[in-house]
Design an enzyme around this catalytic site. Structure first.
Site, mmCIF file in Angstrom:
data_model
loop_
_atom_site.group_PDB
_atom_site.id
_atom_site.type_symbol
_atom_site.label_atom_id
_atom_site.label_comp_id
_atom_site.label_asym_id
_atom_site.label_seq_id
_atom_site.Cartn_x
_atom_site.Cartn_y
_atom_site.Cartn_z
ATOM 1 N N HIS A 19 15.895 29.334 6.915
ATOM 2 C CA HIS A 19 16.051 27.890 7.115
ATOM 3 C C HIS A 19 15.352 27.505 8.422
ATOM 4 C CE1 HIS A 19 20.035 28.166 4.689
ATOM 5 N NE2 HIS A 19 19.120 27.588 3.929
ATOM 6 N N GLU A 79 18.073 22.566 0.608
ATOM 7 C CA GLU A 79 19.048 23.350 1.380
ATOM 8 C C GLU A 79 19.766 22.505 2.431
ATOM 9 O OE1 GLU A 79 19.627 27.034 1.302
ATOM 10 O OE2 GLU A 79 18.764 26.865 -0.697
ATOM 11 N N LEU A 83 18.029 38.415 6.881
ATOM 12 C CA LEU A 83 18.077 39.829 7.257
ATOM 13 C C LEU A 83 19.482 40.278 7.614
ATOM 14 C CD1 LEU A 83 14.792 40.013 9.386
ATOM 15 C CD2 LEU A 83 15.101 40.419 6.940
ATOM 16 N N CYS A 85 24.765 26.758 11.860
ATOM 17 C CA CYS A 85 24.945 26.807 10.399
ATOM 18 C C CYS A 85 26.343 26.356 10.000
ATOM 19 C CB CYS A 85 24.771 28.228 9.869
ATOM 20 S SG CYS A 85 23.197 28.961 10.235
HETATM 21 O O1 SUG Z 1 22.475 30.888 2.692
HETATM 22 N N1 SUG Z 1 24.346 33.563 4.000
HETATM 23 C C1 SUG Z 1 23.913 32.182 4.085
HETATM 24 C C2 SUG Z 1 23.703 31.816 5.517
HETATM 25 C C3 SUG Z 1 23.412 30.359 5.701
HETATM 26 C C4 SUG Z 1 23.002 30.021 7.081
HETATM 27 N N2 SUG Z 1 22.769 28.632 7.199
HETATM 28 C C5 SUG Z 1 21.835 28.066 7.987
HETATM 29 N N3 SUG Z 1 20.880 28.740 8.523
HETATM 30 N N4 SUG Z 1 21.909 26.793 8.145
HETATM 31 C C6 SUG Z 1 22.637 31.972 3.271
HETATM 32 O O2 SUG Z 1 21.795 32.879 3.245
HETATM 33 C C7 SUG Z 1 25.131 35.564 2.862
HETATM 34 C C8 SUG Z 1 26.321 35.914 1.999
HETATM 35 C C9 SUG Z 1 26.423 37.400 1.784
HETATM 36 O O3 SUG Z 1 25.409 38.103 1.845
HETATM 37 O O4 SUG Z 1 27.558 37.876 1.535
HETATM 38 C C10 SUG Z 1 24.819 34.069 2.863
HETATM 39 O O5 SUG Z 1 24.989 33.393 1.864
#
Ligand code: SUG
Length: 450
Positions: free
Chosen positions: A253, A180, A32, A371
């Site tokens: 995640h 992931e 989100l 993250c």
């Molecule tokens: O994969 N965001 C990442 C965030 C990852 C978070 N990691 C963990 N929860 N471990 C993803 O969704 C957004 C990039 C953008 O919208 O510009 C993004 O890739």
């Protein structure tokens, strides 16, 4: 600490350095924050310094820290595979045509979220007594699926001592084995034993309830394959389903609704299906030392947990042997999240304190403190055997801050991504970084130039 047959292991946090093209492109359906901040102007320099400040803060707590480098973006090679041709500038111009989505997808600095880089099993648990790392294939989101080849090369350059480490090939890059990485994996351990909890959101084959709105990124089949690849004895691995309601609420995640280490787990009641049965199963494996805290929906809603990320905190081990929570500022500002974290500290848990830090530039893309780090348990001899200068100390911190100050832009919008100068700047910056980190030529553009 993890007791291994030969030596004590300590958990190193490998933080991803924020890349020079850090931007807000709204690339991740089901995340989100990513959707909510799409199109905003970014400040890659400030974002990278914010990440380094977190590293310094955690290191100052007495927690071993290391770094992982960004990846070259825009990924011109990926754009060529999508049919764009000409010189690099022409490829960028052509990919920017229309709505520009392909260029944005090829330009994300998403490798900074190293909790998704790989899944790791410590030498204390594996059948061959070596540390195993499985780079994640990240196939669910196209922009993230571009990361694994470089991640694999980087991890192989760092963990290059085959007598101690094995960096595997990622699982086959199909939706059946969608993986992931560590964001869906939790290692717990007490004097009674260890448990590796592998969470998944859907099944490739066979029936299981699925989220209705948003993608479930990890399959059961990938989790099982990961446990095998990591050479974990089958009795140490436990696969468990994320709740479809949690995923539909924005918990893309597991680490958005749960975090654990050693003998302690904190989780939302919507993190896992049948969470009471899961906790009983973990209790049976981990014995009386195992402690957990569950947030009910009434105490802390999934909506608040997804907005404020209290479960995306780092749980770090202090030199005293107790734990501290490193939470995002957004959790301090959200009354329900703050009260929950205060409850964790005030009750009979092995947690001494909660610290709030500012990683807002990452949070706006859905990435909290947890993250941004990959946990790797290493003995002192393992740490000395690393094949690059990635262990964090004051000197490296100073060099990295100066490097960011010299090389990063302080504003970036989607329009800037087509600028060939940005590509050149990024390559120059990463080329210099590989020298600072003594990494060798891990990037495609360096290898092509050789
Ligand atoms: O994969 N965001 C990442 C965030 C990852 C978070 N990691 C963990 N929860 N471990 C993803 O969704 C957004 C990039 C953008 O919208 O510009 C993004 O890739």
């Amino acid at each position: 600490m993890v007791a291994s047959g030969v030596e004590m292991l300590r958990e190193y946090n490998f933080d991803g350095l924020v890349g020079p093209t850090h931007n807000y492109a709204g690339l991740s359906p089901g995340n989100l924050a990513s959707a909510n901040h799409a199109g905003e102007q970014a400040n890659p320099r400030a974002a990278a310094l914010q990440g380094l400040a977190k590293l310094r803060f955690v290191a100052a707590l007495g927690v071993p820290q290391a770094v992982l480098p960004p990846q070259p973006r825009p990924d011109v090679g990926a754009l060529r595979r999508l049919g764009f041709s000409g010189d690099d500038a022409a490829v960028l111009t052509r990919a920017a045509e229309g709505d520009g989505q392909l260029l944005r997808l090829a330009s994300s600095a998403s490798a900074m979220w190293t909790a998704n880089a790989a899944t790791v099993a410590p030498s204390a648990d594996t059948l061959d007594g070596r540390t195993h790392l499985l780079p994640a294939n990240l196939v669910t989101m196209f922009h993230r699926s571009l990361e694994p080849p470089t991640t694999t090369r980087v991890l192989r350059a760092i963990f290059d001592d085959a007598s101690r480490f094995e960096v595997h090939e990622p699982l086959p890059a199909t939706e059946h084995f969608a993986d992931e990485g560590a964001a869906n994996h939790t290692r717990l351990a007490t004097g009674a034993g260890a448990a590796h909890l592998f969470a998944w959101g859907r099944r490739a084959w066979g029936e299981a309830p699925r989220p209705a709105r948003f993608p479930a990124r990890q399959t059961l089949e990938a989790s099982r394959a990961a446990a095998r690849a990591l050479r974990l004895p089958s009795e140490l691995a436990l696969t468990w389903q994320q709740t479809p309601a949690g995923i539909d609420g924005g918990a893309f995640h597991t680490d958005v609704l749960a975090v654990g280490t050693e003998g302690f787990l904190m989780l939302h009641e919507r993190a896992f299906v049948e969470h009471e049965r899961l906790l009983a199963e973990l209790g049976a494996r981990l014995g009386d030392e195992f402690r957990f805290v569950v947030a009910s929906e009434a105490e802390l809603s999934v909506a608040d947990a997804v907005a404020a990320y209290p479960f995306n905190s780092q749980l770090v081990r202090l030199p005293t042997g107790r734990l501290a929570i490193v939470a995002p500022r957004e959790s301090e500002a959200c009354p329900a999240a703050r009260r929950f974290l205060e409850r964790v500290v005030s009750e009979a848990n092995p947690v001494d304190a909660v610290h709030y830090i500012d990683v807002n530039a990452s949070m706006k893309n859905g990435g909290g403190p947890a993250c941004l780090r990959l946990r790797v348990a290493l003995g002192d001899d393992d740490a000395h055997a690393l094949g690059a200068r990635v262990l964090f100390d004051d000197a490296l911190g100073g060099e990295l801050e100066a490097w960011v100050g010299r090389r990063y832009r302080d504003r970036l919008t989607a329009d800037d991504l087509r600028d060939p100068a940005l590509l050149d700047e990024t390559r120059g910056a990463l080329d210099e970084l590989t020298q600072i980190l003594r990494l060798g030529s891990v990037y495609e553009f360096q290898r092509a130039a050789q």
